[in-house]
Design a protein around this motif. Structure first.
Motif, PDB file in Angstrom:
ATOM      1  N   SER A   1      31.824  51.846  38.130  1.00 23.14           N
ATOM      2  CA  SER A   1      32.470  51.091  37.052  1.00 23.14           C
ATOM      3  C   SER A   1      31.992  51.614  35.702  1.00 23.14           C
ATOM      4  O   SER A   1      30.888  51.310  35.246  1.00 23.14           O
ATOM      5  CB  SER A   1      32.160  49.600  37.196  1.00 23.14           C
ATOM      6  OG  SER A   1      32.813  49.073  38.330  1.00 23.14           O
TER       7      SER A   1
ATOM      8  N   PHE B   1      44.797  42.813  33.160  1.00 21.36           N
ATOM      9  CA  PHE B   1      44.789  41.660  34.047  1.00 21.36           C
ATOM     10  C   PHE B   1      43.570  41.578  34.960  1.00 21.36           C
ATOM     11  O   PHE B   1      43.283  40.514  35.513  1.00 21.36           O
ATOM     12  CB  PHE B   1      46.063  41.662  34.907  1.00 21.36           C
ATOM     13  CG  PHE B   1      47.321  41.433  34.114  1.00 21.36           C
ATOM     14  CD1 PHE B   1      47.649  40.167  33.652  1.00 21.36           C
ATOM     15  CD2 PHE B   1      48.162  42.488  33.811  1.00 21.36           C
ATOM     16  CE1 PHE B   1      48.798  39.952  32.911  1.00 21.36           C
ATOM     17  CE2 PHE B   1      49.316  42.287  33.072  1.00 21.36           C
ATOM     18  CZ  PHE B   1      49.644  41.021  32.616  1.00 21.36           C
ATOM     19  N   ARG B   2      42.847  42.694  35.141  1.00 19.83           N
ATOM     20  CA  ARG B   2      41.682  42.681  36.020  1.00 19.83           C
ATOM     21  C   ARG B   2      40.379  42.954  35.280  1.00 19.83           C
ATOM     22  O   ARG B   2      39.301  42.904  35.879  1.00 19.83           O
ATOM     23  CB  ARG B   2      41.857  43.704  37.152  1.00 19.83           C
ATOM     24  CG  ARG B   2      43.015  43.368  38.093  1.00 19.83           C
ATOM     25  CD  ARG B   2      43.140  44.395  39.208  1.00 19.83           C
ATOM     26  NE  ARG B   2      44.191  44.040  40.149  1.00 19.83           N
ATOM     27  CZ  ARG B   2      44.031  43.245  41.197  1.00 19.83           C
ATOM     28  NH1 ARG B   2      42.851  42.710  41.427  1.00 19.83           N
ATOM     29  NH2 ARG B   2      45.038  42.969  42.003  1.00 19.83           N
ATOM     30  N   GLY B   3      40.481  43.293  34.009  1.00 22.25           N
ATOM     31  CA  GLY B   3      39.282  43.517  33.229  1.00 22.25           C
ATOM     32  C   GLY B   3      38.684  44.898  33.346  1.00 22.25           C
ATOM     33  O   GLY B   3      37.615  45.173  32.811  1.00 22.25           O
TER      34      GLY B   3
ATOM     35  N   ASP C   1      40.963  49.324  40.355  1.00 22.69           N
ATOM     36  CA  ASP C   1      41.001  48.231  41.322  1.00 22.69           C
ATOM     37  C   ASP C   1      40.318  48.723  42.601  1.00 22.69           C
ATOM     38  O   ASP C   1      40.944  49.326  43.468  1.00 22.69           O
ATOM     39  CB  ASP C   1      42.449  47.821  41.607  1.00 22.69           C
ATOM     40  CG  ASP C   1      42.532  46.638  42.574  1.00 22.69           C
ATOM     41  OD1 ASP C   1      41.492  46.247  43.140  1.00 22.69           O
ATOM     42  OD2 ASP C   1      43.655  46.124  42.769  1.00 22.69           O
TER      43      ASP C   1
ATOM     44  N   LYS D   1      48.396  51.387  41.198  1.00 28.25           N
ATOM     45  CA  LYS D   1      47.754  50.218  41.798  1.00 28.25           C
ATOM     46  C   LYS D   1      46.232  50.353  41.738  1.00 28.25           C
ATOM     47  O   LYS D   1      45.521  49.349  41.751  1.00 28.25           O
ATOM     48  CB  LYS D   1      48.223  50.046  43.242  1.00 28.25           C
ATOM     49  CG  LYS D   1      49.687  49.655  43.372  1.00 28.25           C
ATOM     50  CD  LYS D   1      50.073  49.496  44.834  1.00 28.25           C
ATOM     51  CE  LYS D   1      51.539  49.129  44.965  1.00 28.25           C
ATOM     52  NZ  LYS D   1      51.947  49.008  46.392  1.00 28.25           N
TER      53      LYS D   1
ATOM     54  N   SER E   1      35.451  49.355  32.156  1.00 28.78           N
ATOM     55  CA  SER E   1      35.286  48.528  33.356  1.00 28.78           C
ATOM     56  C   SER E   1      34.431  47.320  33.028  1.00 28.78           C
ATOM     57  O   SER E   1      33.499  47.404  32.223  1.00 28.78           O
ATOM     58  CB  SER E   1      34.608  49.314  34.484  1.00 28.78           C
ATOM     59  OG  SER E   1      35.347  50.456  34.847  1.00 28.78           O
ATOM     60  N   ARG E   2      34.749  46.220  33.671  1.00 37.06           N
ATOM     61  CA  ARG E   2      33.880  45.063  33.522  1.00 37.06           C
ATOM     62  C   ARG E   2      32.727  45.186  34.516  1.00 37.06           C
ATOM     63  O   ARG E   2      32.868  45.846  35.569  1.00 37.06           O
ATOM     64  CB  ARG E   2      34.647  43.776  33.764  1.00 37.06           C
ATOM     65  CG  ARG E   2      35.202  43.604  35.166  1.00 37.06           C
ATOM     66  CD  ARG E   2      35.990  42.316  35.277  1.00 37.06           C
ATOM     67  NE  ARG E   2      36.629  42.182  36.581  1.00 37.06           N
ATOM     68  CZ  ARG E   2      37.440  41.185  36.906  1.00 37.06           C
ATOM     69  NH1 ARG E   2      37.737  40.262  36.007  1.00 37.06           N
ATOM     70  NH2 ARG E   2      37.978  41.125  38.112  1.00 37.06           N
TER      71      ARG E   2
ATOM     72  N   LYS F   1      30.606  46.154  47.051  1.00 39.58           N
ATOM     73  CA  LYS F   1      30.534  45.746  45.647  1.00 39.58           C
ATOM     74  C   LYS F   1      29.584  46.656  44.882  1.00 39.58           C
ATOM     75  O   LYS F   1      29.824  46.979  43.712  1.00 39.58           O
ATOM     76  CB  LYS F   1      30.083  44.285  45.546  1.00 39.58           C
ATOM     77  CG  LYS F   1      31.116  43.275  45.989  1.00 39.58           C
ATOM     78  CD  LYS F   1      30.631  41.855  45.738  1.00 39.58           C
ATOM     79  CE  LYS F   1      31.681  40.832  46.142  1.00 39.58           C
ATOM     80  NZ  LYS F   1      31.209  39.440  45.910  1.00 39.58           N
TER      81      LYS F   1
ATOM     82  N   ARG G   1      47.505  48.267  33.218  1.00 35.58           N
ATOM     83  CA  ARG G   1      47.735  46.908  33.719  1.00 35.58           C
ATOM     84  C   ARG G   1      46.456  46.324  34.324  1.00 35.58           C
ATOM     85  O   ARG G   1      46.128  45.145  34.103  1.00 35.58           O
ATOM     86  CB  ARG G   1      48.852  46.932  34.758  1.00 35.58           C
ATOM     87  CG  ARG G   1      49.156  45.563  35.370  1.00 35.58           C
ATOM     88  CD  ARG G   1      50.261  45.666  36.417  1.00 35.58           C
ATOM     89  NE  ARG G   1      50.492  44.387  37.070  1.00 35.58           N
ATOM     90  CZ  ARG G   1      51.220  43.411  36.584  1.00 35.58           C
ATOM     91  NH1 ARG G   1      51.832  43.563  35.422  1.00 35.58           N
ATOM     92  NH2 ARG G   1      51.374  42.277  37.245  1.00 35.58           N
ATOM     93  N   ASN G   2      45.728  47.150  35.060  1.00 30.64           N
ATOM     94  CA  ASN G   2      44.454  46.694  35.605  1.00 30.64           C
ATOM     95  C   ASN G   2      43.495  46.312  34.486  1.00 30.64           C
ATOM     96  O   ASN G   2      42.758  45.320  34.591  1.00 30.64           O
ATOM     97  CB  ASN G   2      43.820  47.786  36.470  1.00 30.64           C
ATOM     98  CG  ASN G   2      44.505  47.953  37.805  1.00 30.64           C
ATOM     99  OD1 ASN G   2      45.263  47.089  38.242  1.00 30.64           O
ATOM    100  ND2 ASN G   2      44.249  49.070  38.469  1.00 30.64           N
TER     101      ASN G   2
ATOM    102  N   TYR H   1      41.597  47.535  46.046  1.00 28.77           N
ATOM    103  CA  TYR H   1      42.714  48.321  46.570  1.00 28.77           C
ATOM    104  C   TYR H   1      42.197  49.576  47.266  1.00 28.77           C
ATOM    105  O   TYR H   1      42.661  49.932  48.361  1.00 28.77           O
ATOM    106  CB  TYR H   1      43.640  48.696  45.413  1.00 28.77           C
ATOM    107  CG  TYR H   1      44.823  49.556  45.788  1.00 28.77           C
ATOM    108  CD1 TYR H   1      45.871  49.042  46.545  1.00 28.77           C
ATOM    109  CD2 TYR H   1      44.903  50.883  45.375  1.00 28.77           C
ATOM    110  CE1 TYR H   1      46.958  49.835  46.893  1.00 28.77           C
ATOM    111  CE2 TYR H   1      45.987  51.681  45.709  1.00 28.77           C
ATOM    112  CZ  TYR H   1      47.016  51.152  46.466  1.00 28.77           C
ATOM    113  OH  TYR H   1      48.089  51.937  46.810  1.00 28.77           O
TER     114      TYR H   1
END
Length: 293
Positions: free
Chosen positions: A148, A83-85, A89, A74, A153-154, A141, A79-80, A92
Motif C-alpha cells: 500500500s 470509493f475505497r480510499g 483493491d 477493478k 493508499s490508505r 492483510k 474509482r478505487n 479483488y
C-alpha cells in the motif's frame, strides 16, 4: 515445480518497486523452471506479491499480474481511490481473481515449508514490521499493507494496528535474513546497478506533510525514505563485493515507472528479468550449492 532443488543456507530477498516488479517476475519464473527452492523468502511491496506466486510454484502468474491485472480497473483505478480510499483493491487481487480468471495453487502455497516474510511500515512507530506466513493470522492483510503505497493508499489494519508500504523503511529487506542467521543472500533489485534516488520533489513532500504530519514517527521515516533506499543499494553492492550476496539488477536501457501505463514496457522488463537470471544461472548454482533430491 518438477525436479526441485532445495537450498539450505541462502535467503531470497525481493525489492519492491510497483510495476517494476515485472523484472522480478521474470527472474522468479526462471528460478521455478529450474526447480530452485529457497528455505527463506522475504519481500517488500511488489516483491512480497511476487513471492506469493513463487511460494505457490505458479509459473507465469506474476507476469499476468504485472502485465494484465495492473491494467484491470477493478484492481487499479481512480474509482478505487474515491470509493475505497486507495488506488488498489487487494481484495479483488487476493480473493476474487484466484477463484475466477487467475487460478492460484493454494494447496502448494499452504503446504510450503518455506519461511515467507513480508515487510511493512508501522503508521504509529515509523519502524519496520515483519509478518510471517503461518504465524500472522491476517497474512493477506499484511501483504496488502506491504504494497500500500503512501499518498495513494490508505493504511491497512493488521491485527489491530495500521501499516503502509514496507518500502518506506526497508525497500531491500536484506537485514532480517542476516539477523535470522543467513550468511548468504540472493537479492533481486528493481533498479539498475548504481542507482541512487535524489531529493523528494516539493509536491511529494507537501502531500506527505499534509497526510502524515499527525503521525510524527511515520512522517519522520517517510521524509528519510530516499536515504533508506540509497543505503540499501549501497549495502547490496557491499554484500556482493564481499561474496555474501548475488545481486540481480535490471538493465538501464528499460525505463519503467512505478505505475507504468505501457504494457509493452512491462513485457520487455519481464523478459529482461528472465535474461538476467539465465545469464547468471551458472554463478547462482555455484553460490547456492544446489542439492538434488
Amino acid at each position: 515445480m518438477e525436479n526441485e532443488k532445495h537450498i539450505k543456507d541462502v535467503a531470497l530477498v525481493l525489492q519492491g518497486g510497483g510495476a517494476r516488479g515485472a523484472f522480478t517476475a521474470g527472474v522468479l519464473d526462471v528460478f521455478m523452471e529450474h526447480g530452485l527452492v529457497f528455505p527463506y523468502v522475504i519481500g517488500t511491496s511488489a516483491g512480497a506479491l511476487n513471492a506469493v506466486n513463487y511460494v505457490s510454484g505458479d509459473i507465469g502468474r506474476s507476469k499476468k499480474v504485472t502485465t494484465e491485472v495492473m491494467f484491470d480497473k477493478k484492481f487499479r483505478s481512480l474509482r478505487n481511490m474515491i470509493f475505497r480510499g486507495g488506488a488498489f483493491d487487494f481484495g479483488y487481487l487476493f480473493h476474487t481473481l484466484p477463484k475466477t480468471t487467475l487460478p492460484f495453487n493454494s494447496a502448494k502455497y499452504n503446504a510450503s515449508t518455506c519461511r515467507f516474510i513480508c515487510v511493512a511500515t508501522s503508521l504509529e512507530t515509523g519502524e519496520v514490521a515483519y509478518f510471517q506466513k503461518g504465524e500472522c493470522k491476517e497474512f493477506y492483510k499484511a501483504l496488502a499493507a506491504s504494497a500500500s503505497l503512501p499518498l495513494i493508499s490508505r493504511p491497512v489494519r493488521v491485527l489491530g494496528k495500521k501499516y503502509l508500504d514496507g518500502g518506506v523503511v526497508a525497500p531491500v529487506p536484506y537485514r532480517k535474513p542476516i539477523e535470522d542467521g543467513f550468511e548468504k543472500t540472493l537479492i533481486v533489485m528493481t533498479r539498475p546497478r548504481g542507482y541512487r534516488r535524489g531529493k523528494a520533489g516539493k509536491l511529494t513532500g507537501f502531500l506527505g506533510w499534509l497526510l502524515y504530519r499527525h503521525k510524527k514517527a511515520f512522517y519522520a521515516s517517510y521524509k528519510k525514505s530516499n536515504d533508506f533506499y540509497n543505503e540499501d543499494y549501497i549495502e547490496g553492492e557491499r554484500l556482493e563485493s564481499e561474496g555474501k550476496a548475488i545481486v540481480i539488477y535490471p538493465p538501464e536501457s528499460i525505463h519503467v515507472g512505478r505505475m507504468e501505463k505501457h504494457v509493452e514496457n512491462l513485457e520487455a522488463l519481464y523478459q529482461a528479468g528472465r535474461e538476467a537470471a539465465t545469464e547468471k544461472w551458472a554463478e547462482i548454482e555455484k553460490f547456492v550449492g544446489i542439492l538434488h533430491e
